[in-house]
Design a protein around this motif. Structure first.
Motif, PDB file in Angstrom:
ATOM      1  N   ASP A 104       0.834  -1.204   0.000  1.00 58.45           N
ATOM      2  CA  ASP A 104       0.000   0.000   0.000  1.00 58.45           C
ATOM      3  C   ASP A 104       0.870   1.256   0.000  1.00 58.45           C
ATOM      4  O   ASP A 104       2.072   1.211   0.252  1.00 58.45           O
ATOM      5  N   TRP A 105       0.245   2.399  -0.271  1.00 52.93           N
ATOM      6  CA  TRP A 105       0.905   3.705  -0.391  1.00 52.93           C
ATOM      7  C   TRP A 105       0.366   4.657   0.671  1.00 52.93           C
ATOM      8  O   TRP A 105      -0.772   4.529   1.113  1.00 52.93           O
ATOM      9  N   GLU A 106       1.161   5.653   1.069  1.00 48.68           N
ATOM     10  CA  GLU A 106       0.713   6.659   2.044  1.00 48.68           C
ATOM     11  C   GLU A 106       1.574   7.911   1.900  1.00 48.68           C
ATOM     12  O   GLU A 106       2.699   7.952   2.404  1.00 48.68           O
ATOM     13  N   ASP A 133       4.991   6.576   3.224  1.00 53.36           N
ATOM     14  CA  ASP A 133       4.995   5.506   4.235  1.00 53.36           C
ATOM     15  C   ASP A 133       4.461   4.222   3.598  1.00 53.36           C
ATOM     16  O   ASP A 133       3.345   3.776   3.893  1.00 53.36           O
ATOM     17  N   VAL A 134       5.270   3.639   2.719  1.00 51.05           N
ATOM     18  CA  VAL A 134       4.876   2.395   2.057  1.00 51.05           C
ATOM     19  C   VAL A 134       4.655   1.318   3.121  1.00 51.05           C
ATOM     20  O   VAL A 134       5.429   1.194   4.072  1.00 51.05           O
ATOM     21  N   SER A 135       3.580   0.545   2.955  1.00 57.39           N
ATOM     22  CA  SER A 135       3.173  -0.404   3.990  1.00 57.39           C
ATOM     23  C   SER A 135       2.743  -1.722   3.362  1.00 57.39           C
ATOM     24  O   SER A 135       2.026  -1.731   2.357  1.00 57.39           O
ATOM     25  N   GLY A 146       5.364  -4.359   9.194  1.00 58.61           N
ATOM     26  CA  GLY A 146       4.745  -4.045   7.916  1.00 58.61           C
ATOM     27  C   GLY A 146       5.210  -2.740   7.321  1.00 58.61           C
ATOM     28  O   GLY A 146       4.783  -2.353   6.222  1.00 58.61           O
ATOM     29  N   LYS A 147       6.103  -2.044   8.037  1.00 58.22           N
ATOM     30  CA  LYS A 147       6.509  -0.697   7.642  1.00 58.22           C
ATOM     31  C   LYS A 147       8.002  -0.565   7.348  1.00 58.22           C
ATOM     32  O   LYS A 147       8.428   0.479   6.848  1.00 58.22           O
ATOM     33  N   SER A 148       8.808  -1.575   7.658  1.00 53.18           N
ATOM     34  CA  SER A 148      10.253  -1.379   7.765  1.00 53.18           C
ATOM     35  C   SER A 148      11.089  -2.045   6.686  1.00 53.18           C
ATOM     36  O   SER A 148      12.319  -1.977   6.731  1.00 53.18           O
ATOM     37  N   HIS A 149      10.462  -2.687   5.713  1.00 47.22           N
ATOM     38  CA  HIS A 149      11.224  -3.322   4.639  1.00 47.22           C
ATOM     39  C   HIS A 149      12.085  -2.270   3.932  1.00 47.22           C
ATOM     40  O   HIS A 149      11.650  -1.134   3.732  1.00 47.22           O
ATOM     41  N   PRO A 150      13.332  -2.575   3.559  1.00 48.98           N
ATOM     42  CA  PRO A 150      14.131  -1.608   2.804  1.00 48.98           C
ATOM     43  C   PRO A 150      13.369  -1.072   1.587  1.00 48.98           C
ATOM     44  O   PRO A 150      12.748  -1.833   0.840  1.00 48.98           O
TER      45      PRO A 150
END
Length: 299
Positions: free
Chosen positions: A122-124, A155-157, A172-176
């Motif tokens: 998802d996108w943010e 904040d790609v999720s 869910g937020k921390s992938h490179p």
């Protein structure tokens, strides 16, 4: 001032946008856009420079993360009433805090890597602010005095990781590649009131997010004062402040990204980003390791 970092990943140099919109190399003025450069003394040193005499940067530019060696990337969740409503979440009575690992940070136009088992990417689009002076137990009235500047952050999720793999949101937020940042930091004096900025994001050329920071549940000043009760924020820390409605999770039915999709996003006075979603391959992993091998701390 608009301050940025440019060049290959792991070898970025400091830069500034001059009054005519030209990109200039700042290496003769500061060694990097780091915690010192963002301090009052550092910003004063940069402001005193004759930017017209600095070398112009020629050719296409890769923008890196606009802050070097970011100590912490602190995030606020569900900070727009209409975003909370679209995701069927209760309106927060206090700010919801979580962290993204700093290795998620990448340049404004770098690719977003699609994890092999991703099903709900998802996108943010979000407004982020960058800390310029140590900030602990500050009042709301004085909070923004500790902000060096503002930037755009996506904040790609990965929602399945975030919501269905147990634990906190961080996984869910921390992938490179899940925190494209920049292209630059705009200093606080140029931005003015951070609660008067428009945000937008297009997916494959179609507008999916439109918002304004005036609709935030908790303002930037409130957020910084609130955070400072629970943690001592450091120069170079980035705080991202939540997203307006229009995310894939909130669509009916939900709509998530796949390789080949392109996000374009921006905020008034802060610039624009564009990322393409690409498959994560072993070559990408090895290249990332090599680019980061010589770094002492952060990105």
């Amino acid at each position: 001032m608009k301050l940025f970092r440019y060049g290959e990943a792991g070898a970025e140099r400091p830069g500034i946008v001059d009054d005519q919109g030209k990109l200039r190399d700042l290496s003769s003025v500061v060694t990097d856009i780091d915690a010192w450069a963002l301090s009052p003394d550092g910003l004063a040193t940069i402001a005193a420079a004759d930017t017209a005499s600095l070398p112009e940067i020629a050719g296409p530019v890769r923008y890196g993360v606009p802050v070097a060696h970011v100590p912490n990337l602190v995030c606020i969740g569900l900070n727009y009433t209409d975003h909370a409503e679209e995701t069927n979440a209760p309106i927060p009575q206090e700010p919801i805090l979580f962290n993204k690992h700093t290795a998620a940070l990448c340049g404004a136009n770098d690719p977003v890597w699609f994890p092999e088992d991703s099903t709900q990417l998802d996108w943010e689009v979000e407004l982020a602010f960058v800390i310029g002076t140590p900030c602990w137990n500050v009042t709301e009235a004085e909070a923004l005095n500790h902000v060096a500047g503002y930037t755009v952050l996506n904040d790609v999720s990965e929602r399945h990781y975030q919501l269905h793999r147990e634990g906190q949101w961080t996984k869910g937020k921390s992938h490179p590649g899940f925190a494209p940042c920049g292209p630059w930091i705009v200093t606080a004096d140029e931005v003015g009131d951070p609660q008067e900025l428009d945000l937008w994001l297009d997916l494959n050329g179609q507008r999916v997010q439109t918002g304004t920071t005036s609709r935030m549940i908790f303002t930037c000043a409130f957020l910084l004062s609130y955070l400072s009760r629970y943690m001592a924020l450091q120069p170079g820390d980035i705080v991202t402040t939540g997203t307006p409605p229009g995310v894939g999770l909130g669509k009916v039915p939900p709509n998530f990204m796949k390789p080949g999709d392109v996000m374009r996003l921006g905020i008034t006075r802060l610039g624009e980003q564009e990322q393409k979603v690409v498959p994560l391959t072993e070559d990408v992993v090895q290249a990332w390791r090599a680019a980061h091998a010589a770094r002492r701390v952060g990105v």
